[in-house]
Every structure is written in structure tokens, then in C-alpha cells.
Design an enzyme around this catalytic site. Structure first.
Site, PDB file in Angstrom:
ATOM      1  N   ARG A  95       4.053 -19.900 -23.815  1.00 31.69           N
ATOM      2  CA  ARG A  95       5.428 -20.126 -24.265  1.00 31.69           C
ATOM      3  C   ARG A  95       5.910 -21.407 -23.584  1.00 31.69           C
ATOM      4  O   ARG A  95       5.404 -21.802 -22.547  1.00 31.69           O
ATOM      5  CB  ARG A  95       6.317 -18.954 -23.879  1.00 31.69           C
ATOM      6  N   ASP A 151       6.024  -8.355 -35.536  1.00 26.97           N
ATOM      7  CA  ASP A 151       7.226  -7.618 -35.939  1.00 26.97           C
ATOM      8  C   ASP A 151       7.465  -7.598 -37.454  1.00 26.97           C
ATOM      9  O   ASP A 151       8.345  -6.885 -37.923  1.00 26.97           O
ATOM     10  CB  ASP A 151       8.465  -8.218 -35.264  1.00 26.97           C
ATOM     11  N   GLY A 195       9.902  -5.011 -30.909  1.00 23.74           N
ATOM     12  CA  GLY A 195      10.988  -5.276 -31.841  1.00 23.74           C
ATOM     13  C   GLY A 195      12.196  -5.812 -31.114  1.00 23.74           C
ATOM     14  O   GLY A 195      13.132  -5.073 -30.811  1.00 23.74           O
TER      15      GLY A 195
HETATM   16  N1  LIG Z   1      13.171 -24.894 -31.486  1.00 26.78           N
HETATM   17  C1  LIG Z   1      11.948 -25.230 -31.027  1.00 26.78           C
HETATM   18  N2  LIG Z   1      11.514 -26.518 -31.119  1.00 26.78           N
HETATM   19  C2  LIG Z   1      10.290 -26.854 -30.665  1.00 26.78           C
HETATM   20  N3  LIG Z   1       9.417 -25.991 -30.121  1.00 26.78           N
HETATM   21  C3  LIG Z   1       9.783 -24.715 -30.018  1.00 26.78           C
HETATM   22  C4  LIG Z   1      11.065 -24.245 -30.458  1.00 26.78           C
HETATM   23  N4  LIG Z   1      11.155 -22.923 -30.218  1.00 26.78           N
HETATM   24  C5  LIG Z   1       9.973 -22.578 -29.652  1.00 26.78           C
HETATM   25  N5  LIG Z   1       9.158 -23.621 -29.521  1.00 26.78           N
HETATM   26  C6  LIG Z   1       7.816 -23.638 -28.946  1.00 26.78           C
HETATM   27  O1  LIG Z   1       6.966 -22.763 -29.697  1.00 26.78           O
HETATM   28  C7  LIG Z   1       6.078 -22.058 -28.852  1.00 26.78           C
HETATM   29  C8  LIG Z   1       6.116 -20.580 -29.106  1.00 26.78           C
HETATM   30  O2  LIG Z   1       7.459 -20.118 -29.144  1.00 26.78           O
HETATM   31  P1  LIG Z   1       7.840 -18.620 -28.748  1.00 26.78           P
HETATM   32  O3  LIG Z   1       9.288 -18.440 -29.043  1.00 26.78           O
HETATM   33  O4  LIG Z   1       7.367 -18.371 -27.355  1.00 26.78           O
HETATM   34  O5  LIG Z   1       6.919 -17.700 -29.650  1.00 26.78           O
HETATM   35  P2  LIG Z   1       6.894 -17.389 -31.217  1.00 26.78           P
HETATM   36  O6  LIG Z   1       6.290 -18.547 -31.899  1.00 26.78           O
HETATM   37  O7  LIG Z   1       6.039 -16.168 -31.277  1.00 26.78           O
HETATM   38  O8  LIG Z   1       8.325 -17.164 -31.644  1.00 26.78           O
HETATM   39  C9  LIG Z   1       6.440 -22.433 -27.422  1.00 26.78           C
HETATM   40  O9  LIG Z   1       5.476 -23.348 -26.934  1.00 26.78           O
HETATM   41  C10 LIG Z   1       7.826 -23.056 -27.544  1.00 26.78           C
HETATM   42  O10 LIG Z   1       8.044 -24.094 -26.588  1.00 26.78           O
HETATM   43  O1  LIG Z   2       6.723  -9.617 -23.793  1.00 27.72           O
HETATM   44  P1  LIG Z   2       6.791 -10.939 -24.477  1.00 27.72           P
HETATM   45  O2  LIG Z   2       5.527 -11.721 -24.406  1.00 27.72           O
HETATM   46  O3  LIG Z   2       7.988 -11.723 -24.079  1.00 27.72           O
HETATM   47  O4  LIG Z   2       6.956 -10.652 -26.025  1.00 27.72           O
HETATM   48  C1  LIG Z   2       8.014  -9.882 -26.509  1.00 27.72           C
HETATM   49  C2  LIG Z   2       8.114 -10.046 -27.983  1.00 27.72           C
HETATM   50  O5  LIG Z   2       6.869  -9.936 -28.572  1.00 27.72           O
HETATM   51  C3  LIG Z   2       6.999  -9.114 -29.696  1.00 27.72           C
HETATM   52  O6  LIG Z   2       6.421  -7.908 -29.353  1.00 27.72           O
HETATM   53  C4  LIG Z   2       6.314  -9.796 -30.868  1.00 27.72           C
HETATM   54  O7  LIG Z   2       6.734 -11.100 -31.026  1.00 27.72           O
HETATM   55  P2  LIG Z   2       6.088 -12.121 -32.079  1.00 27.72           P
HETATM   56  O8  LIG Z   2       7.068 -12.246 -33.190  1.00 27.72           O
HETATM   57  O9  LIG Z   2       5.933 -13.388 -31.301  1.00 27.72           O
HETATM   58  O10 LIG Z   2       4.756 -11.598 -32.527  1.00 27.72           O
HETATM   59  C5  LIG Z   2       8.455  -8.890 -29.976  1.00 27.72           C
HETATM   60  O11 LIG Z   2       8.803  -7.679 -30.525  1.00 27.72           O
HETATM   61  C6  LIG Z   2       8.978  -9.016 -28.630  1.00 27.72           C
HETATM   62  O12 LIG Z   2      10.292  -9.347 -28.712  1.00 27.72           O
END
Ligand SMILES: Nc1ncnc2c1ncn2[C@@H]1O[C@H](COP(=O)(O)OP(=O)(O)O)[C@@H](O)[C@H]1O
Ligand SMILES: O=P(O)(O)OC[C@H]1O[C@](O)(COP(=O)(O)O)[C@@H](O)[C@@H]1O
Length: 374
Positions: A95, A151, A195
């Protein structure tokens, strides 16, 4: 390069934009784990290799930050042959760490011209920013997003991979909670499932299991005390049945938790709000409430503590693996045809390419009508 997408339906293109020997593709996985990630990686590699004769494919190690802080891994059909049988992602994930300029510098320096980005809504936002920067620099690079969320709360597309596996695996936790609950006087089994913002996994696991008395999800506020409250329902069910099972999604009741506990307002590296442990909180509140009314009331509350990480670390099931294969192949066909700036996925049953600005603009939550309850 074709970035003028508007829900293009996938076909296998007879004319391709890239010549096989000029393709240099990379794959990156970001965000939380999800069953099926390795299958998508495998099928992008095999699709590029066997359908288009591409041999230069690399994996970015550890999510977006791997573009500029780590070495890459060479990916061949041989290297990825068995990875779909394993959970997690062989490429690693992370992340945070989205530094657009450094990422696009790395793409440019390495001569990468196809970028396959696998991840959830945060990841797709990150891919959209990379795509914009690639365009600004005038690079001939295709940026393709493969949507991932366990999710199943990505709008527009029909489903997301890993969800089916997660619902199936959640049954095991619910079953354990049920066995424990019915084996003891006034037993209550509490299962906390994933979730953060949507209760699809909790709701579908509940509907599939038939052992759940109460399912609490973020979309549907609830209260504890008084008429129509959770405590009243628990008393009623225990009286009728002698035991009960509660499934609660991690994002449910967060408003109640912040009322009763001090909100820490913490965020993870990607800026997602970190939630408080609703499973522990609700179990504690049920115990306190029950003893407050009758000290002699025999009650056992079991938390089948958070099977989330056990669920999301398993490999995809048969149905998810087939779906991952189609998604990966769809992304490969789109990129090879010269499309860029898209997320792929089935829309009303047709595999389609959806412009990033459309796919990231919406969010999906659960309403009773969505699952035919109204
Ligand atoms: N608004 C954004 N602009 C650019 N990069 C983003 C943004 N939001 C998230 N990211 C990047 O995307 C990656 C994954 O985001 P994260 O929220 O952790 O998981 P997910 O893709 O499962 O929602 C991270 O490396 C994060 O820095
Ligand atoms: O414990 P972490 O790594 O922060 O992830 C929590 C999140 O991962 C999930 O289990 C799944 O998220 P994704 O949409 O990234 O697959 C969410 O329900 C939850 O909010």
C-alpha cells in the site's frame, strides 16, 4: 494508441498494434490480497506468450513502489506454471508508495510499453494517474487495469475475482461458529468478515449458509438498546432457539464504535481509514448487556476471530480461476490492439474495456433490491 474508449466490447483483434518482438510488458499487483491474483498473473504471461509470441515480460516486485525501489523479475510460462495453485501474489504487493513521476521514469528507462496493473479502486486510481503522465510525455505505452476486490464492490463490471472463493471459504468459519454456538447453553457465535464499505461477502455468506440469525453490514445501520435493537433480537432468538450466529462485516456499526471508544482516526499507507475491531467490540457489548440484566444468565459468546486473512490468502476456486483467465486474456487482447487507459471486465456478460475515468468515478454498495430481497 487508442485511448478513446467507451465501453468497447472485447474481440480478438486480427490486426494488432504492437509487433510481438517490440513488446516489453510488465505486471504489478497492489493493495490487499485476494484469491486469484496469481491466476491473473499467470494468464497474462501465458496469454502474451502463447497468443501473441511475446517473450519480454517482467514482474514488478512489491506493488507500485517496486517500480523505482526494487529489482524486477523475469516472467515466462515456465516460471508461472504452477502459481495459480498458491494464494497471495508471487510478485508481492504494498500500500502507499505511488510516486507517479518515479514510476513513469522507470517505465520509460526500462523501455516498457505495456503495463498491466492488478488491484482495487486505489490501484486503478493510481493506474489512471500513470496513464495521464504517460500521455503527457507522449509515450507509446498501453496501461491496462485488471480490477481486483475481494469485496465485489466495483461498479459497472458484473463481478470481481476472489469474491466467489471468499464466500465459499467464509462458510467454514460460519459453520465453526454454528457448531460452537449450538453446543453450549445460550451460545452466540460471532463471525467477523471482510467489508470495509460494503457487505457483499457477509451477506452472500449468510444467504448461502442458512445458519446465520443476524447479518450486520455497513450499508444498514443498526442500534443496540431498546425496541427493535440488536439486544432485543438476541434475547428473542436465544429464547426461541437456545443459540445463535451473528455475522458482522468489518465496516458495520463503526458509528457506534466511535461513540463508545475514542476514535483513533488512523490511516494505512494508502490513506484508507483504519477501522476499529467491531467483532471484539460487539462480543464485549453483548456480554456486558446480558449480565447487566440477569447475572445468572448462562451465556457464552464465541468470536470466531476474524477469518479475514485466512480467507483472502487462499488460491482462487474453480469458478474464480476461470474468470481470472478470461479477465487476463481480455486485458492482453486490449493492450495488444493498442488500447490504453482502461479497466477490463464483464459488463452485462460481455467482456469490455472501460475508460479509467468511468471505472473509478463510481462506488457500489449493497441494497436489498440488488440481491432480490425487495
Ligand atoms: N488516489 C490515488 N492516486 C494514486 N495512487 C493511489 C491512489 N489511491 C491509492 N493509490 C495507490 O494504489 C495502491 C493500492 O491502493 P490501496 O487503497 O492500498 O488498495 P486497493 O487498490 O485494493 O484499493 C497503493 O500503492 C496506493 O498508493
Ligand atoms: O487489512 P487490510 O490489508 O487493511 O485490508 C482490509 C480491506 O481488505 C478487504 O478485505 C478487501 O479489500 P480489497 O477491495 O482491496 O480486495 C476489505 O474488506 C478491507 O476493508
Amino acid at each position: 494508441m487508442n485511448s478513446n474508449l467507451c465501453f468497447v466490447c472485447k474481440t480478438i483483434y486480427s490486426q494488432v498494434y504492437f509487433k510481438s518482438d517490440e513488446v516489453h510488458a510488465c505486471i504489478v499487483t497492489c493493495g490487499g490480497l485476494c484469491p486469484g491474483l496469481n491466476t491473473v498473473i499467470r494468464e497474462i504471461v501465458c496469454g502474451l506468450h502463447y497468443m501473441y509470441g511475446v517473450s519480454k515480460i517482467i514482474g514488478i516486485d512489491g506493488g507500485y513502489m517496486g517500480f523505482y525501489s526494487k529489482n524486477t523479475v523475469t516472467l515466462t510460462p515456465k516460471v508461472v506454471n504452477d502459481i495459480h495453485k498458491r494464494g497471495g501474489t508471487v510478485l508481492g504487493t504494498s500500500r502507499g508508495g505511488h510516486d507517479t513521476s518515479k514510476i513513469v521514469d522507470s517505465i520509460q528507462d526500462r523501455g516498457i510499453n505495456q503495463v498491466y496493473v492488478i488491484g482495487g479502486d486505489g490501484t486503478q486510481k493510481g493506474a489512471a494517474v500513470i496513464y495521464e503522465e504517460v500521455r503527457r510525455r507522449g509515450l507509446k505505452v498501453s496501461v491496462a487495469g485488471i480490477p481486483k476486490t475481494i469485496d465485489n464492490d466495483i461498479p459497472v463490471i458484473d463481478r470481481s475475482f476472489g469474491f466467489d472463493t471468499a464466500v465459499e471459504e467464509a462458510q467454514r468459519a460460519i459453520n465453526a461458529a454454528h457448531v460452537e454456538a449450538e453446543s453450549t447453553e445460550n451460545g452466540i457465535g460471532v463471525v467477523k468478515l471482510m467489508g470495509r464499505y460494503s457487505g457483499f461477502i457477509a451477506m452472500y455468506a449468510t444467504l448461502a449458509s442458512r445458519d446465520v440469525d443476524c447479518c450486520l453490514i455497513p450499508e444498514s445501520p443498526f442500534f443496540l438498546e431498546g425496541k427493535g435493537g440488536l439486544f432485543q433480537f438476541i434475547r428473542k432468538r436465544l429464547k426461541e432457539n437456545g443459540h445463535m450466529v451473528i455475522v458482522i462485516a468489518e465496516g458495520a456499526g463503526q458509528d457506534l464504535l466511535t461513540e463508545s471508544m475514542q476514535s483513533m482516526g488512523q490511516q494505512d499507507a494508502s490513506g484508507n481509514k483504519q477501522l476499529q475491531d467491531v467483532g471484539f467490540w460487539i462480543s464485549h457489548r453483548i456480554k456486558v448487556h446480558t449480565f447487566a440484566i440477569r447475572a445468572d444468565f448462562g451465556l457464552t459468546v464465541m468470536i470466531v476471530a476474524d477469518p479475514t486473512y485466512m480467507i483472502r490468502a487462499i488460491p482462487g476456486n474453480a469458478s474464480d480461476n476461470v474468470y481470472c483467465t478470461l479477465l487476463a486474456q481480455s486485458a492482453v487482447h486490449g493492450a495488444m490492439a493498442g488500447y490504453t487507459g482502461f479497466t477490463c471486465g464483464p459488463v452485462n456478460g460481455r467482456h469490455s474495456y472501460i475508460p479509467f475515468n468511468v471505472s473509478i468515478a463510481l462506488s457500489l454498495s449493497l441494497s436489498p433490491s440488488r440481491i432480490g430481497m425487495k
